[in-house]
Write a protein that holds these residues in place. Structure first.
Motif, PDB file in Angstrom:
ATOM      1  N   SER A 155      -2.679   1.369   7.395  1.00  0.00           N
ATOM      2  CA  SER A 155      -3.406   0.166   6.979  1.00  0.00           C
ATOM      3  C   SER A 155      -2.731  -1.089   7.511  1.00  0.00           C
ATOM      4  CB  SER A 155      -3.476   0.089   5.450  1.00  0.00           C
ATOM      5  OG  SER A 155      -4.277   1.126   4.942  1.00  0.00           O
ATOM      6  N   GLU A 156      -3.519  -2.107   7.728  1.00  0.00           N
ATOM      7  CA  GLU A 156      -2.992  -3.386   8.194  1.00  0.00           C
ATOM      8  C   GLU A 156      -2.271  -4.099   7.048  1.00  0.00           C
ATOM      9  OE1 GLU A 156      -6.006  -5.756   9.931  1.00  0.00           O
ATOM     10  OE2 GLU A 156      -6.407  -4.345  11.591  1.00  0.00           O
ATOM     11  N   ASP A 157      -1.327  -4.943   7.438  1.00  0.00           N
ATOM     12  CA  ASP A 157      -0.584  -5.706   6.430  1.00  0.00           C
ATOM     13  C   ASP A 157      -1.485  -6.743   5.769  1.00  0.00           C
ATOM     14  OD1 ASP A 157       1.653  -4.296   7.146  1.00  0.00           O
ATOM     15  OD2 ASP A 157       2.437  -5.839   8.487  1.00  0.00           O
ATOM     16  N   LEU A 158      -1.209  -7.020   4.506  1.00  0.00           N
ATOM     17  CA  LEU A 158      -1.913  -8.081   3.782  1.00  0.00           C
ATOM     18  C   LEU A 158      -1.129  -9.376   3.975  1.00  0.00           C
ATOM     19  CD1 LEU A 158      -4.052  -9.087   1.781  1.00  0.00           C
ATOM     20  CD2 LEU A 158      -2.521  -8.382  -0.071  1.00  0.00           C
ATOM     21  N   VAL A 159      -1.745 -10.365   4.623  1.00  0.00           N
ATOM     22  CA  VAL A 159      -1.081 -11.631   4.931  1.00  0.00           C
ATOM     23  C   VAL A 159      -1.489 -12.677   3.896  1.00  0.00           C
ATOM     24  CG1 VAL A 159      -0.770 -13.455   6.634  1.00  0.00           C
ATOM     25  CG2 VAL A 159      -0.991 -11.085   7.385  1.00  0.00           C
ATOM     26  N   VAL A 160      -0.503 -13.270   3.244  1.00  0.00           N
ATOM     27  CA  VAL A 160      -0.731 -14.288   2.218  1.00  0.00           C
ATOM     28  C   VAL A 160      -0.145 -15.605   2.719  1.00  0.00           C
ATOM     29  CG1 VAL A 160      -0.344 -14.943  -0.187  1.00  0.00           C
ATOM     30  CG2 VAL A 160      -0.593 -12.522   0.425  1.00  0.00           C
ATOM     31  N   LYS A 161      -0.946 -16.651   2.736  1.00  0.00           N
ATOM     32  CA  LYS A 161      -0.513 -17.946   3.276  1.00  0.00           C
ATOM     33  C   LYS A 161       0.171 -18.789   2.196  1.00  0.00           C
ATOM     34  CE  LYS A 161      -4.192 -18.103   6.755  1.00  0.00           C
ATOM     35  NZ  LYS A 161      -5.370 -18.847   7.245  1.00  0.00           N
ATOM     36  N   VAL A 162       1.270 -19.437   2.595  1.00  0.00           N
ATOM     37  CA  VAL A 162       2.012 -20.335   1.699  1.00  0.00           C
ATOM     38  C   VAL A 162       2.315 -21.623   2.458  1.00  0.00           C
ATOM     39  CG1 VAL A 162       3.053 -18.455   0.380  1.00  0.00           C
ATOM     40  CG2 VAL A 162       4.247 -19.366   2.368  1.00  0.00           C
ATOM     41  N   PRO A 163       2.537 -22.732   1.753  1.00  0.00           N
ATOM     42  CA  PRO A 163       2.861 -23.994   2.431  1.00  0.00           C
ATOM     43  C   PRO A 163       4.297 -24.013   2.942  1.00  0.00           C
ATOM     44  CG  PRO A 163       2.859 -24.296   0.049  1.00  0.00           C
ATOM     45  CD  PRO A 163       2.369 -22.901   0.299  1.00  0.00           C
ATOM     46  N   PRO A 164       4.599 -24.863   3.927  1.00  0.00           N
ATOM     47  CA  PRO A 164       5.986 -24.998   4.403  1.00  0.00           C
ATOM     48  C   PRO A 164       6.902 -25.443   3.260  1.00  0.00           C
ATOM     49  CG  PRO A 164       4.446 -26.132   5.871  1.00  0.00           C
ATOM     50  CD  PRO A 164       3.674 -25.747   4.651  1.00  0.00           C
ATOM     51  N   GLY A 170       0.339  11.545   6.939  1.00  0.00           N
ATOM     52  CA  GLY A 170      -0.433  10.443   6.364  1.00  0.00           C
ATOM     53  C   GLY A 170      -0.084   9.118   7.037  1.00  0.00           C
ATOM     54  N   GLY A 171      -0.980   8.161   6.949  1.00  0.00           N
ATOM     55  CA  GLY A 171      -0.755   6.844   7.556  1.00  0.00           C
ATOM     56  C   GLY A 171       0.111   5.954   6.669  1.00  0.00           C
ATOM     57  N   LYS A 172       0.750   4.980   7.285  1.00  0.00           N
ATOM     58  CA  LYS A 172       1.613   4.035   6.563  1.00  0.00           C
ATOM     59  C   LYS A 172       0.777   3.045   5.755  1.00  0.00           C
ATOM     60  CE  LYS A 172       5.302   0.618   7.318  1.00  0.00           C
ATOM     61  NZ  LYS A 172       4.666  -0.461   6.551  1.00  0.00           N
ATOM     62  N   GLY A 173       1.232   2.737   4.543  1.00  0.00           N
ATOM     63  CA  GLY A 173       0.553   1.739   3.722  1.00  0.00           C
ATOM     64  C   GLY A 173       0.826   0.334   4.236  1.00  0.00           C
ATOM     65  N   GLY A 174      -0.098  -0.568   3.984  1.00  0.00           N
ATOM     66  CA  GLY A 174       0.069  -1.957   4.428  1.00  0.00           C
ATOM     67  C   GLY A 174       1.154  -2.674   3.638  1.00  0.00           C
ATOM     68  N   SER A 175       1.904  -3.525   4.312  1.00  0.00           N
ATOM     69  CA  SER A 175       2.923  -4.349   3.650  1.00  0.00           C
ATOM     70  C   SER A 175       2.307  -5.671   3.217  1.00  0.00           C
ATOM     71  CB  SER A 175       4.102  -4.607   4.599  1.00  0.00           C
ATOM     72  OG  SER A 175       4.731  -3.396   4.973  1.00  0.00           O
ATOM     73  N   VAL A 176       2.980  -6.367   2.295  1.00  0.00           N
ATOM     74  CA  VAL A 176       2.558  -7.709   1.894  1.00  0.00           C
ATOM     75  C   VAL A 176       3.457  -8.706   2.626  1.00  0.00           C
ATOM     76  CG1 VAL A 176       2.243  -9.329  -0.002  1.00  0.00           C
ATOM     77  CG2 VAL A 176       1.789  -6.894  -0.351  1.00  0.00           C
ATOM     78  N   VAL A 177       2.838  -9.564   3.422  1.00  0.00           N
ATOM     79  CA  VAL A 177       3.562 -10.498   4.278  1.00  0.00           C
ATOM     80  C   VAL A 177       3.190 -11.925   3.893  1.00  0.00           C
ATOM     81  CG1 VAL A 177       3.989 -11.219   6.661  1.00  0.00           C
ATOM     82  CG2 VAL A 177       3.512  -8.816   6.157  1.00  0.00           C
ATOM     83  N   LEU A 178       4.207 -12.758   3.653  1.00  0.00           N
ATOM     84  CA  LEU A 178       3.972 -14.184   3.415  1.00  0.00           C
ATOM     85  C   LEU A 178       4.133 -14.922   4.733  1.00  0.00           C
ATOM     86  CD1 LEU A 178       5.841 -14.884   0.045  1.00  0.00           C
ATOM     87  CD2 LEU A 178       3.534 -14.026   0.428  1.00  0.00           C
ATOM     88  N   GLY A 193       0.806  -1.210   0.000  1.00  0.00           N
ATOM     89  CA  GLY A 193       0.000   0.000   0.000  1.00  0.00           C
ATOM     90  C   GLY A 193       0.842   1.263   0.000  1.00  0.00           C
ATOM     91  N   ASP A 194       0.372   2.282  -0.711  1.00  0.00           N
ATOM     92  CA  ASP A 194       1.049   3.585  -0.693  1.00  0.00           C
ATOM     93  C   ASP A 194       0.780   4.277   0.638  1.00  0.00           C
ATOM     94  OD1 ASP A 194       1.719   3.052  -3.304  1.00  0.00           O
ATOM     95  OD2 ASP A 194       0.108   4.283  -4.156  1.00  0.00           O
TER      96      ASP A 194
END
Length: 424
Positions: free
Chosen positions: A82-91, A38-46, A13-14
Motif C-alpha cells: 500500500s502507498e504511504d498516507l501523507v499528512v500535511k503540516v505547516p512549517p 504479503g504486501g507491505k502496509g502503508g506508513s504514515v508520513v508527515l 497499515g498492517d
C-alpha cells in the motif's frame, strides 16, 4: 482560527498475510510450495506544506490510518504493497510521542518529510521456508502489525522578525501599518490572543516575515498570562523588535518594561537573551513620549541597542524601522534549533535483550521487540508455525531467563497480549 497545539492518532497499515499453497499442475504430481509474500502496509508520513500556517485542520480530523498490504497469492505471487498516507503540516511543526514525550521530528523546510509510523512488512509465504530438511512447509507468516501512536503536534511560527513588548504598546498597530495582516486592535490589554504573521514588502525582492507575538507580562516564563503559549513562537525569530510605550501613559516606566520583558525571555530560553534587538519607541505623536525619548535613547545606547522613534498611529518612522530590521537580517545568525538526526525515520531498530517482569496478577511478562513481532506474525493454528515459534523461543534462551526469575510449571507467560502456560 489559529491553532498551535493538537493531539492526533496515527496507525500505519498492517502487512498482508503470507500465503500457504502448493502447485497443482497437470503432469506435476509433487508440486512444491507456491505461497507468495504479503504486501507491505502503508506508513504514515508527515510532510511540510508552506501554504499552511496553523494546525486548525487537525481540529476536524484527528485519526489517520494507512491502508494494509494485500495478502500473498498462489503461484508465488506477492501481494500489493500500500502507498504511504501523507499528512500535511505547516512549517515549524514539532512532533512528539505522547506516551514517552520523545521528540520524533522537527519539520521546518517546505517539502520536508518524516515517517512517523512505519507500515508493517508483509508475512512470508510458505515457499520462503523451504530448506533441505523441510521440503514442503505448510505454514506462512501473518503480516506484521503497523505502528500505532498518539502524537502531540506543536507549532512554532517561522518568522524573521518578532514583535515583543507589554500589552497595549502598539505591536498590532505596527504590524497592521506595514503589512496586509489585520490583527484585532482595541484599547484594552490582550486584544491579540494569538500570534499573527505578516509579510513586510519594502522594495521588489526585499521582504521579510514579521510576527506579532501577543503581549507578555511579568511571570510569563512560568505560564502566567498564557506566557508559554506565546513565548515559544519567539524562539525561531532571528531578530526581535522590542516595542516600548515611550509615553508611559499607563503608569509604567518604558525602561522598566524593557528589563521585565527581557527577563522573561531569558528565563524562558537563555538563547533569547542574545538575540539581536531593535528598540522601537512608539507613540511619538504624544508629548509625553517626546519628553521621554532622549532618556530612553541614551539608556539603550549603553545597552548596545539602537532606538528608532516611531508612531504606529501616524506612520512616522515606521518605514525606517522596517529597513533597519531588513538590513540587520543580513548579518543576524540563524535562529533555528532543529534536530537533524530526527528528520527521517530510522528503519534499522537496535534489538535489545528481552526484559522479563511480573504483572499485577502474577503473570510473567516478556518484553522484546523481536519476540513481540514473532508472536504477531505467527499463525498459532498451524502446527508447523507453532514449532517454529518454539524453536526461536528456545534459541533466545527465554526459558532460562524465566527460570532465573523463579517461574514454576503452570505459571502464565504473557507477551503482546498472548498468554502461554509454562511447561519445562
Amino acid at each position: 482560527m489559529f491553532i498551535d497545539r493538537v493531539k492526533i492518532q496515527v496507525k500505519a497499515g498492517d502487512g498482508g498475510n503470507g500465503m500457504s499453497s502448493f502447485r497443482r499442475e497437470k503432469y506435476v504430481p509433487k508440486g512444491g510450495p507456491s505461497g507468495g509474500d504479503g504486501g507491505k502496509g502503508g506508513s504514515v508520513v508527515l510532510t511540510v506544506d508552506d501554504n499552511l500556517n496553523t494546525l486548525i485542520d487537525f481540529r476536524y480530523k484527528r485519526k489517520f490510518k494507512a491502508d494494509p498490504g494485500d495478502p500473498g497469492q498462489t503461484s508465488n505471487m506477492h501481494g500489493r504493497g500500500s502507498e504511504d498516507l501523507v499528512v500535511k503540516v505547516p512549517p515549524g511543526t514539532l512532533v512528539r510521542d505522547e506516551a514517552t514525550g520523545e521528540l520524533l521530528a522537527d519539520l521546518v523546510n517546505p517539502g520536508e518529510q518524516a515517517v512517523i509510523a512505519r507500515g508493517g512488512r508483509g508475512g512470508r509465504g510458505n515457499a520462503r521456508f523451504v530448506n533441505s530438511v523441510n521440503r514442503a512447509p505448510t505454514f506462512a507468516e501473518k503480516g506484521e502489525p503497523g505502528e500505532e501512536k498518539s502524537l502531540l503536534l506543536e507549532l512554532k511560527l517561522l518568522a524573521d522578525v518578532g514583535l515583543v513588548g507589554y500589552p497595549s504598546v502598539g505591536k498590532s498597530s505596527l504590524l497592521a501599518s506595514v503589512s496586509a495582516a489585520r490583527p484585532d486592535i482595541a484599547a484594552y490589554h490582550f486584544t491579540t490572543l494569538t500570534p499573527v504573521l505578516g509579510v513586510v514588502s519594502l522594495d521588489e525582492g526585499r521582504s521579510f516575515v514579521l510576527a506579532d507575538i501577543p503581549g507578555l507580562i511579568e511571570g510569563a516564563h512560568e505560564g502566567k498570562g498564557l506566557g508559554h503559549d506565546f513565548l515559544r513562537h519567539i524562539e525561531r525569530t532571528r531578530i526581535i523588535i522590542h516595542v516600548l510605550d515611550a509615553s508611559g501613559m499607563e503608569g509604567r516606566d518604558p525602561i522598566e518594561d524593557y528589563h521585565k520583558i527581557n527577563d522573561e525571555l531569558r528565563l524562558y530560553n537563555e538563547k533569547l537573551a542574545g538575540r539581536p534587538q531593535i528598540i522601537a519607541a512608539n507613540k511619538m505623536d504624544l508629548p509625553e513620549a517626546q519628553a521621554n525619548f532622549p532618556r530612553i535613547r541614551e539608556y539603550m545606547e549603553k545597552q548596545g541597542h539602537e532606538t528608532v522613534p516611531i508612531s504606529a498611529a501616524t506612520g512616522e518612522g515606521v518605514r525606517d524601522l522596517m529597513w533597519r530590521a531588513f538590513n540587520a537580517l543580513a548579518t543576524a545568525p540563524a535562529a533555528l534549533d532543529t534536530i537533524e538526526e530526527l528528520r527521517t525515520y530510522k528503519e534499522v531498530v537496535k534489538e535489545e535483550a528481552a526484559v522479563i517482569r511480573r504483572d499485577d496478577d502474577g503473570a510473567y511478562v516478556v518484553e522484546s521487540k523481536q519476540l513481540e513481532r514473532l508472536v504477531a506474525m505467527t499463525n498459532f493454528d498451524d502446527d508447523e508455525g507453532v514449532r517454529r515459534f518454539q524453536r526461536i523461543w528456545r534459541n533466545q534462551n527465554i526459558d532460562e531467563a524465566l527460570r532465573a526469575r523463579g517461574i514454576k510449571e503452570g505459571d502464565t507467560v504473557r507477551i503482546r497480549g498472548m498468554e502461554f502456560t509454562f511447561r519445562p
